[in-house]
Design a protein around this motif. Structure first.
Motif, PDB file in Angstrom:
ATOM      1  N   ARG A 182      20.910 -51.958 -44.738  1.00 49.82           N
ATOM      2  CA  ARG A 182      21.723 -50.872 -44.633  1.00 49.82           C
ATOM      3  C   ARG A 182      21.636 -49.888 -45.769  1.00 49.82           C
ATOM      4  NH1 ARG A 182      24.768 -48.934 -39.570  1.00 49.82           N
ATOM      5  NH2 ARG A 182      23.470 -47.745 -39.953  1.00 49.82           N
ATOM      6  N   LEU A 183      22.224 -50.683 -46.961  1.00 47.94           N
ATOM      7  CA  LEU A 183      22.695 -50.149 -48.175  1.00 47.94           C
ATOM      8  C   LEU A 183      21.369 -50.354 -49.169  1.00 47.94           C
ATOM      9  CD1 LEU A 183      24.914 -49.579 -50.236  1.00 47.94           C
ATOM     10  CD2 LEU A 183      24.537 -51.763 -51.204  1.00 47.94           C
ATOM     11  N   VAL A 184      20.749 -51.180 -49.048  1.00 49.31           N
ATOM     12  CA  VAL A 184      18.771 -50.367 -49.784  1.00 49.31           C
ATOM     13  C   VAL A 184      18.524 -49.426 -48.872  1.00 49.31           C
ATOM     14  CG1 VAL A 184      16.896 -51.834 -49.454  1.00 49.31           C
ATOM     15  CG2 VAL A 184      18.677 -52.830 -49.890  1.00 49.31           C
ATOM     16  N   LYS A 239      10.912 -49.301 -51.037  1.00 51.57           N
ATOM     17  CA  LYS A 239      12.120 -49.672 -51.271  1.00 51.57           C
ATOM     18  C   LYS A 239      12.379 -51.202 -51.753  1.00 51.57           C
ATOM     19  CE  LYS A 239      14.208 -52.029 -46.589  1.00 51.57           C
ATOM     20  NZ  LYS A 239      14.260 -51.796 -45.440  1.00 51.57           N
ATOM     21  N   LEU A 240      11.213 -51.280 -51.962  1.00 51.87           N
ATOM     22  CA  LEU A 240      11.194 -52.261 -53.463  1.00 51.87           C
ATOM     23  C   LEU A 240      12.635 -51.737 -54.600  1.00 51.87           C
ATOM     24  CD1 LEU A 240       7.593 -53.839 -53.453  1.00 51.87           C
ATOM     25  CD2 LEU A 240       9.526 -54.298 -52.642  1.00 51.87           C
ATOM     26  N   MET A 241      12.299 -50.352 -54.858  1.00 55.13           N
ATOM     27  CA  MET A 241      12.838 -50.105 -56.401  1.00 55.13           C
ATOM     28  C   MET A 241      14.159 -50.436 -55.233  1.00 55.13           C
ATOM     29  SD  MET A 241      12.780 -46.328 -57.735  1.00 55.13           S
ATOM     30  CE  MET A 241      13.323 -45.329 -56.661  1.00 55.13           C
ATOM     31  N   ALA A 242      14.734 -49.474 -54.351  1.00 54.60           N
ATOM     32  CA  ALA A 242      16.039 -49.925 -53.553  1.00 54.60           C
ATOM     33  C   ALA A 242      16.788 -51.627 -53.314  1.00 54.60           C
ATOM     34  CB  ALA A 242      16.283 -49.012 -52.659  1.00 54.60           C
ATOM     35  N   VAL A 243      15.468 -52.153 -53.209  1.00 54.14           N
ATOM     36  CA  VAL A 243      16.077 -53.558 -53.268  1.00 54.14           C
ATOM     37  C   VAL A 243      16.818 -54.122 -54.610  1.00 54.14           C
ATOM     38  CG1 VAL A 243      14.996 -56.027 -53.157  1.00 54.14           C
ATOM     39  CG2 VAL A 243      14.946 -53.987 -51.148  1.00 54.14           C
ATOM     40  N   ARG A 244      15.881 -53.561 -56.146  1.00 51.29           N
ATOM     41  CA  ARG A 244      15.739 -54.456 -56.721  1.00 51.29           C
ATOM     42  C   ARG A 244      16.999 -52.939 -57.682  1.00 51.29           C
ATOM     43  NH1 ARG A 244      12.378 -51.507 -60.265  1.00 51.29           N
ATOM     44  NH2 ARG A 244      14.003 -49.807 -61.178  1.00 51.29           N
ATOM     45  N   ILE A 245      17.944 -51.938 -57.003  1.00 43.74           N
ATOM     46  CA  ILE A 245      18.698 -51.656 -58.097  1.00 43.74           C
ATOM     47  C   ILE A 245      20.069 -52.397 -57.192  1.00 43.74           C
ATOM     48  CG2 ILE A 245      20.005 -49.349 -56.690  1.00 43.74           C
ATOM     49  CD1 ILE A 245      17.888 -47.822 -57.264  1.00 43.74           C
ATOM     50  N   VAL A 246      20.162 -52.881 -55.571  1.00 37.95           N
ATOM     51  CA  VAL A 246      21.363 -53.551 -55.050  1.00 37.95           C
ATOM     52  C   VAL A 246      20.941 -54.710 -55.958  1.00 37.95           C
ATOM     53  CG1 VAL A 246      21.616 -54.373 -53.210  1.00 37.95           C
ATOM     54  CG2 VAL A 246      20.639 -52.644 -52.474  1.00 37.95           C
ATOM     55  N   ASP A 258      24.838 -57.922 -58.932  1.00 38.40           N
ATOM     56  CA  ASP A 258      24.686 -59.245 -60.498  1.00 38.40           C
ATOM     57  C   ASP A 258      26.108 -58.502 -60.753  1.00 38.40           C
ATOM     58  OD1 ASP A 258      22.937 -60.667 -59.678  1.00 38.40           O
ATOM     59  OD2 ASP A 258      21.120 -60.217 -60.813  1.00 38.40           O
ATOM     60  N   LEU A 259      26.319 -56.669 -61.531  1.00 41.81           N
ATOM     61  CA  LEU A 259      27.254 -56.857 -61.600  1.00 41.81           C
ATOM     62  C   LEU A 259      28.535 -56.322 -61.002  1.00 41.81           C
ATOM     63  CD1 LEU A 259      25.052 -53.179 -62.682  1.00 41.81           C
ATOM     64  CD2 LEU A 259      26.533 -55.076 -64.807  1.00 41.81           C
ATOM     65  N   ILE A 302      21.409 -45.806 -61.811  1.00 40.61           N
ATOM     66  CA  ILE A 302      22.254 -46.085 -60.839  1.00 40.61           C
ATOM     67  C   ILE A 302      22.678 -47.716 -60.099  1.00 40.61           C
ATOM     68  CG2 ILE A 302      19.732 -46.734 -59.629  1.00 40.61           C
ATOM     69  CD1 ILE A 302      21.800 -44.391 -58.104  1.00 40.61           C
ATOM     70  N   ALA A 303      22.503 -48.987 -60.582  1.00 46.99           N
ATOM     71  CA  ALA A 303      22.858 -49.701 -59.966  1.00 46.99           C
ATOM     72  C   ALA A 303      24.418 -49.811 -60.773  1.00 46.99           C
ATOM     73  CB  ALA A 303      21.815 -51.093 -60.643  1.00 46.99           C
TER      74      ALA A 303
END
Length: 196
Positions: free
Chosen positions: A63-65, A78-85, A90-91, A161-162
Motif C-alpha cells: 500500500r505504501l508502494v 511501480k518498479l520505481m516505487a518498489v525501489r524507493i521503498v 535500508d535507511l 525521495i528514499a
C-alpha cells in the motif's frame, strides 16, 4: 489452508515478518503482514480496487508502494516505487537499528487522525461537525500523508525521495512534529476538537 513456505518469507529477502506487533487493536485488522500478506516483494498485482474494502487485504508495504505512484509523471511506475521503498527501508534500519517493517507499522498506527471534522450544511449554512474516524480511513490517511510529506520534502532538494521517506516514517513512528503526517494529524484533531 495455512500457507507453509519452504523458507520463511522476508521482505526484499532481508526483513523478517516475525515478531512484528501492533499495539493499537483498532487498526489491527487493517494492517496486513501475516500469512498470504507476508510477501518477498511488495508487488502482488492483486485486484485490490475492484471491490469496496478489498484494499484492507492488501499487504501493508504494498500500500505504501502504491501510494508513492502519485502525480501523473509517476503513475504506473511501480518498479520505481518498489525501489524507493527498498532503499528507504535500508535507511530506516541504519537510522534506528530496528526492523523497518516494525518501524513502518508503528508509523502507520500513530500518523492516522482519530477525529476529523465534516461539513454539515443545510439551507446555505455550512458548519463543521466533529466525527470519529474509522480504522481503515486512519490507515489510508496515514499512508497518504507520509508519502505526501516525503514527496514535498524531496521536491527541489538534494535529498532523494528514499531518504525523505525514511525520515518521514522514522519521525512518524516516534510521534515527532518533524513528520509532515504527525503535523497534519495534530492539526486535524485540533480543528475537530474545536468543532465538537
Amino acid at each position: 489452508m495455512t500457507s507453509s513456505y519452504a523458507q520463511e518469507p522476508k521482505l526484499f529477502g532481508k526483513w523478517s515478518y516475525e515478531g512484528i506487533t501492533i499495539a493499537d487493536i483498532s487498526v489491527k485488522d487493517y494492517i496486513q503482514f501475516k500469512g498470504k500478506c507476508a510477501v518477498w516483494l511488495p508487488h502482488t498485482a492483486g485486484r485490490y480496487a475492484a471491490k469496496r474494502f478489498r484494499k484492507a487485504q492488501c499487504p501493508i508495504v504494498e500500500r505504501l508502494v502504491n501510494s508513492l505512484m502519485m502525480h501523473g509523471r509517476n503513475s504506473g511506475k511501480k518498479l520505481m516505487a518498489v525501489r524507493i521503498v527498498k532503499h528507504a527501508f535500508d535507511l530506516i534500519n541504519i537510522m534506528t537499528k530496528k526492523n523497518p517493517i516494525q518501524v513502518y507499522v508503528d508509523a502507520v498506527m500513530k500518523a492516522g487522525p482519530r477525529e476529523d471534522s465534516t461539513r454539515i450544511g443545510s439551507a446555505g449554512v455550512a458548519r463543521r461537525q466533529a466525527v470519529d474516524v474509522s480504522p481503515l480511513r486512519r490507515v489510508n490517511v496515514a499512508i497518504h500523508m507520509m508519502t505526501t510529506g516525503a514527496r514535498l520534502a524531496s521536491f527541489r532538494s538534494l535529498k532523494t525521495i528514499a531518504e525523505c521517506l525514511a525520515d518521514e516514517i522514522v519521525y512518524a513512528s516516534e510521534d515527532k512534529q518533524n513528520s509532515y503526517a504527525i503535523k497534519k494529524k495534530d492539526e486535524t484533531e485540533r480543528v475537530a476538537k474545536a468543532n465538537r
